[in-house]
Design an enzyme around this catalytic site. Sequence first.
Site, mmCIF file in Angstrom:
data_model
loop_
_atom_site.group_PDB
_atom_site.id
_atom_site.type_symbol
_atom_site.label_atom_id
_atom_site.label_comp_id
_atom_site.label_asym_id
_atom_site.label_seq_id
_atom_site.Cartn_x
_atom_site.Cartn_y
_atom_site.Cartn_z
ATOM 1 N N ASP A 206 46.782 -33.212 13.131
ATOM 2 C CA ASP A 206 46.480 -33.711 14.509
ATOM 3 C C ASP A 206 47.868 -33.799 15.324
ATOM 4 O O ASP A 206 48.989 -34.094 14.835
ATOM 5 C CB ASP A 206 46.111 -35.032 14.381
ATOM 6 C CG ASP A 206 45.515 -35.896 15.570
ATOM 7 O OD1 ASP A 206 44.685 -35.334 16.362
ATOM 8 O OD2 ASP A 206 46.231 -36.829 15.861
ATOM 9 N N GLU A 261 47.754 -28.961 15.590
ATOM 10 C CA GLU A 261 47.167 -29.008 17.020
ATOM 11 C C GLU A 261 48.488 -29.397 17.798
ATOM 12 O O GLU A 261 49.167 -30.266 17.996
ATOM 13 C CB GLU A 261 46.291 -30.241 17.105
ATOM 14 C CG GLU A 261 45.689 -30.516 18.556
ATOM 15 C CD GLU A 261 45.108 -31.765 18.915
ATOM 16 O OE1 GLU A 261 44.705 -31.899 19.832
ATOM 17 O OE2 GLU A 261 45.709 -32.862 18.293
HETATM 18 C C1 NOJ Z 1 43.975 -35.269 18.884
HETATM 19 C C2 NOJ Z 1 42.586 -35.405 18.593
HETATM 20 O O1 NOJ Z 1 41.796 -34.237 18.758
HETATM 21 C C3 NOJ Z 1 41.840 -36.624 19.360
HETATM 22 O O2 NOJ Z 1 40.620 -36.598 19.085
HETATM 23 C C4 NOJ Z 1 42.717 -37.799 19.135
HETATM 24 O O3 NOJ Z 1 42.235 -38.655 19.938
HETATM 25 C C5 NOJ Z 1 44.009 -37.726 19.230
HETATM 26 N N1 NOJ Z 1 44.642 -36.544 18.733
HETATM 27 C C6 NOJ Z 1 44.808 -38.697 18.514
HETATM 28 O O4 NOJ Z 1 44.767 -38.791 17.251
#
Ligand code: NOJ
Length: 512
Positions: A206, A261
């Site tokens: 993440d 991500e």
């Molecule tokens: C990215 C995630 O995909 C999202 O769903 C989340 O709210 C944020 N990061 C914070 O963790």
Amino acid sequence: MADPPTTPWWRSGVIYQVYPRSFADADGNGIGDLEGVRQHLDHLAWLGVDAVWLSPFYPSPMADFGYDVADFCDVDPLFGDLDGFDRLLADAHALDLRIVVDLVPNHTSDQHPWYQAARSSRTDPKRDWYVWRDGGGPDAPPNNWLGAFIEGGRAWTWDETTDQWYLHQFLPQQPDLNWDNPEVVDAMHGVMRFWLDRGVDGFRIDVVHCIGRDPAYPDDEPPWSEIPHCASNEHPSSHGHIQAMRRLTDGYAGAPVLIGETALPGTQWVAPYYGDDDELHLAFNFAATHATWDDAVWRKRIARIEELLDPLGAWPSWVLSNHDISRHRTRHGGSEARARAAAVVLLTQRGTPFLYAGEELGLEDAIVPPDRVVDPGGRDGCRAPLPWTSAPDRGWGEDPWLPFPPDAAARSVEAQRADPASILHLYRRLLRARRASAALAEGAQEMLPAPDGVLAWRRVAPDGDQRTLLVNMTTDEMTVEVAGTVEVASDGVGEGEPFRGRLAADAAVILR
Ligand code: NOJ
């Protein structure tokens, strides 16, 4: 004896994202769970994907529906327990499906024992695991950073117990960890080992670009000062942390994958996160999620990805939909024909495609009435539960946590499996074609000249295997003079026959 495969599974594979709350509900409480995933692995094996990425299922107060983690090494009772996770993993592996779990290194829940300790006093041994600053007192935060999901809300909250600000690039219930503290790094490595030792096949990490921060915590300048800081934060110190994660992961057999991500505004920001093949194996590139349905836009995005990643030897990633954005069918105007053509684009690009559960059903976002809105970030529509059957409960027992998407009965897995012309069968044919063709799975990519409105390219493997791809991004029928046999057509027309040079509106074909 045959040589072991030299290409890791995640290069030719297709990864399917499961948002556990919304996938399948085994205990009938209206919230999906791990046992629901296990019971529906046959759907994924039938479809033909290679791996499942599970969004967080860890204990969580659910302020951000699981991305606020209160224990990184357990399962929230809503979703099951560790034994249930092990059963899911074993059954998935028996079906040749890999399991990738979500790692959330940037922040914890404010209910995590680490944060509870850290906030208890300024002298607590865990105090420095998070980011604390005095700022100018309770009315003047340390800088102008904005946090995500709360319109105009700042990325700092004043803690009245200890009279300091703490940093949260997301909700106040998601305090940011301090990766400059080696104890945090060790703890997070321990979390990675916990899941790798259990046998998982990698991590989706993440907001990994957020973990390093400028130690001076300077103000964001325009235009960054108008958007949440997580969209602009990409301090070089993140790279060293990612390299350490990579060394740890590479120490495990079976080629576990690190997918980061990297939610940054363009490929030039994403590319460095592959490092010198010593950081992420795959960095999420959201270029396609921002592309309008316009061949010129796609041609540019594809060229940019090839131009920036190829010299690095970096393997692209492709994604159209996920749990944070409107589904691509909805984004592109709601037409199923277009969603079908988009599936051809996604599954035939050079790179690893990510499917988001339900896109194989052609789902649109659910319409969520104001009294059922639950996400502070406005993302409920794309998180609607998957319809499994055409029965009134769509296979969910209880009324689920969010309303179903439009046409749920007709779009259910049951209804579409019975209809060979459905979009579900199209996804299956595409996945089969991809698996059977070295050109589609790993071949080089060359854009071809085509009439305005048509995107055309060729994939070529070293063994000579070739495919030509044509996508009509207009609402008129188009003539394209290319020879070949139609292997897959987004509208199912003419498969197995010579291509006749006509592409219907919003239609796409794979030619061999
Ligand atoms: C990215 C995630 O995909 C999202 O769903 C989340 O709210 C944020 N990061 C914070 O963790």
